[in-house]
Scaffold this motif. Structure first.
Motif, PDB file in Angstrom:
ATOM      1  N   PHE A 157      61.578 -53.737 -18.959  1.00 45.70           N
ATOM      2  CA  PHE A 157      60.279 -53.080 -18.773  1.00 45.70           C
ATOM      3  C   PHE A 157      59.432 -53.777 -17.718  1.00 45.70           C
ATOM      4  O   PHE A 157      58.818 -53.124 -16.878  1.00 45.70           O
ATOM      5  CB  PHE A 157      59.537 -53.009 -20.107  1.00 45.70           C
ATOM      6  N   VAL A 158      59.392 -55.099 -17.750  1.00 45.27           N
ATOM      7  CA  VAL A 158      58.528 -55.827 -16.819  1.00 45.27           C
ATOM      8  C   VAL A 158      59.057 -55.740 -15.391  1.00 45.27           C
ATOM      9  O   VAL A 158      58.282 -55.659 -14.432  1.00 45.27           O
ATOM     10  CB  VAL A 158      58.370 -57.295 -17.267  1.00 45.27           C
ATOM     11  N   SER A 159      60.401 -55.730 -15.229  1.00 49.41           N
ATOM     12  CA  SER A 159      60.977 -55.747 -13.888  1.00 49.41           C
ATOM     13  C   SER A 159      61.067 -54.369 -13.243  1.00 49.41           C
ATOM     14  O   SER A 159      61.122 -54.265 -12.024  1.00 49.41           O
ATOM     15  CB  SER A 159      62.386 -56.366 -13.939  1.00 49.41           C
ATOM     16  N   TYR A 169      54.386 -61.254 -16.290  1.00 49.87           N
ATOM     17  CA  TYR A 169      54.396 -60.977 -14.853  1.00 49.87           C
ATOM     18  C   TYR A 169      54.159 -62.245 -14.042  1.00 49.87           C
ATOM     19  O   TYR A 169      54.818 -62.483 -13.024  1.00 49.87           O
ATOM     20  CB  TYR A 169      53.326 -59.931 -14.513  1.00 49.87           C
ATOM     21  N   ILE A 170      53.218 -63.062 -14.494  1.00 46.29           N
ATOM     22  CA  ILE A 170      52.909 -64.308 -13.770  1.00 46.29           C
ATOM     23  C   ILE A 170      54.110 -65.232 -13.772  1.00 46.29           C
ATOM     24  O   ILE A 170      54.423 -65.890 -12.761  1.00 46.29           O
ATOM     25  CB  ILE A 170      51.678 -64.996 -14.390  1.00 46.29           C
ATOM     26  N   ILE A 201      56.544 -64.116 -11.175  1.00 48.92           N
ATOM     27  CA  ILE A 201      56.067 -64.478  -9.833  1.00 48.92           C
ATOM     28  C   ILE A 201      56.362 -65.953  -9.553  1.00 48.92           C
ATOM     29  O   ILE A 201      56.835 -66.327  -8.471  1.00 48.92           O
ATOM     30  CB  ILE A 201      54.555 -64.196  -9.710  1.00 48.92           C
ATOM     31  N   LEU A 202      56.108 -66.819 -10.551  1.00 48.20           N
ATOM     32  CA  LEU A 202      56.394 -68.246 -10.401  1.00 48.20           C
ATOM     33  C   LEU A 202      57.878 -68.485 -10.205  1.00 48.20           C
ATOM     34  O   LEU A 202      58.286 -69.284  -9.354  1.00 48.20           O
ATOM     35  CB  LEU A 202      55.901 -68.998 -11.645  1.00 48.20           C
ATOM     36  N   ASP A 203      58.714 -67.778 -10.979  1.00 46.81           N
ATOM     37  CA  ASP A 203      60.160 -67.964 -10.893  1.00 46.81           C
ATOM     38  C   ASP A 203      60.677 -67.591  -9.505  1.00 46.81           C
ATOM     39  O   ASP A 203      61.545 -68.278  -8.942  1.00 46.81           O
ATOM     40  CB  ASP A 203      60.843 -67.116 -11.965  1.00 46.81           C
ATOM     41  N   VAL A 204      60.141 -66.500  -8.946  1.00 44.30           N
ATOM     42  CA  VAL A 204      60.546 -66.100  -7.602  1.00 44.30           C
ATOM     43  C   VAL A 204      60.036 -67.095  -6.564  1.00 44.30           C
ATOM     44  O   VAL A 204      60.742 -67.452  -5.613  1.00 44.30           O
ATOM     45  CB  VAL A 204      60.024 -64.679  -7.290  1.00 44.30           C
TER      46      VAL A 204
END
Length: 305
Positions: A218-220, A285-286, A289-292
């Motif tokens: 869902f988030v991706s 979501y945050i 973003i951090l993982d990317v």
């Protein structure tokens, strides 16, 4: 002459891996023009890698990839795709729950010009709880994430070289590879089968991994969580405005007395829970973003043969 890469993610599969290979050898491998079999050990804690070495010792078309630790099935499948050299590739589970002859059916559909072939479950010989979770998950995904998702879902698939290269370009983390395949949009066909009951070994598909798959899906791939926050926030804002207006009117009329502590506490507790839920969704979501931003590799290879 076309070449097919068969990728088998291996995780605590010592009980079924040799049977899986023998089944492939008897029913599939001799009927394919050219092939390679890629076994990806995803940090198994049993003697799965020793079984992989045994299989490789008797078949020179078997390749081995040993990851440094358990990175998850998504990473194991992706590692196999990066390493494969075939004109197309397919993912084969080692648990013997998908008939090996499915590979031949998908291979024939690929030869007809399809870039992606999905093995769609008509039925499954699983427990009631597993069926309920699967039906709920795929139903939600089809409604809120991707209308292309088959109603009964899929785990087994075959990808053309162009589709493989497209997925390599995505290089996503905390994602669902099945939804990446649907999102890519290549010409797709399907074959149907009945998922068999597990005869050997124990499934490592735990409740925690199932919940993570739901969140990742869902988030991706869907704005539904954010839209949910927006709608809930809008409803509460309207409700608060209406209730506040009523309280002001009642205050002027002298109707309100000192009582109302219980109501106040209920509102505070419910609102606090809602705020934490919203923060949790935003946190998902945050975190992505951090993982990317950290740009860590999806996996590390410890050994390759």
């Amino acid at each position: 002459m076309s070449k097919l890469s068969i990728i088998i993610p291996v995780y605590f599969s010592a009980d079924t891996l040799m049977d899986c290979y023998l089944d492939l050898k008897e029913n599939v491998l001799g009927k394919i023009e050219d092939y390679e079999l890629i076994l990806v050990d995803d940090g198994s804690g049993d003697n799965s890698y020793e079984v992989c070495l045994e299989i490789a010792s008797c078949d020179d078309k078997v390749r081995l990839i040993k990851l440094s630790r358990n990175f998850g099935s998504h990473a194991a499948c992706f590692a196999g795709m990066v390493a494969c050299t075939g004109d197309c590739c397919t993912i084969k589970a080692a648990d013997l729950q998908e008939p090996s002859t499915l590979i031949l059916d998908m291979y024939e559909r690929w030869k007809k010009g399809n870039r992606v072939v999905l093995a769609v479950r008509e039925d499954r010989e699983d427990s009631l709880s597993q069926k309920m979770f699967a039906n709920m998950y795929y139903g939600l995904v089809k409604k809120f994430v991707s209308t292309k998702m088959p109603a009964s879902g899929f785990d087994c698939y075959l990808l053309d070289r162009k589709a493989i290269e497209a997925l390599k370009l995505l290089d996503e983390r905390n994602s669902a590879i099945t939804l990446q395949i649907l999102w890519s949009g290549f010409k797709t066909d399907t074959v149907s089968y009945t998922r068999l009951a597990r005869q050997k070994g124990t499934s490592r598909w735990t409740l925690g991994k199932k919940i993570k798959l739901v969140i990742d899906s869902f988030v991706s791939f869907s704005p539904a969580p954010i839209r949910f926050i927006e709608w809930v926030g809008a409803i509460f804002a309207i409700g608060a405005g209406v209730w506040g207006t009523v309280l002001i009117i009642l205050g002027f009329l002298g109707v309100i007395d000192v009582q109302g502590w219980v109501t106040l506490m209920v509102v505070i507790l419910f609102s606090s829970g809602l705020i934490l839920l919203v923060l949790g969704i935003l946190g998902e979501y945050i975190w992505r973003i951090l993982d990317v931003a950290q740009n860590r590799p999806v996996y590390f290879i410890e050994e390759e043969k």
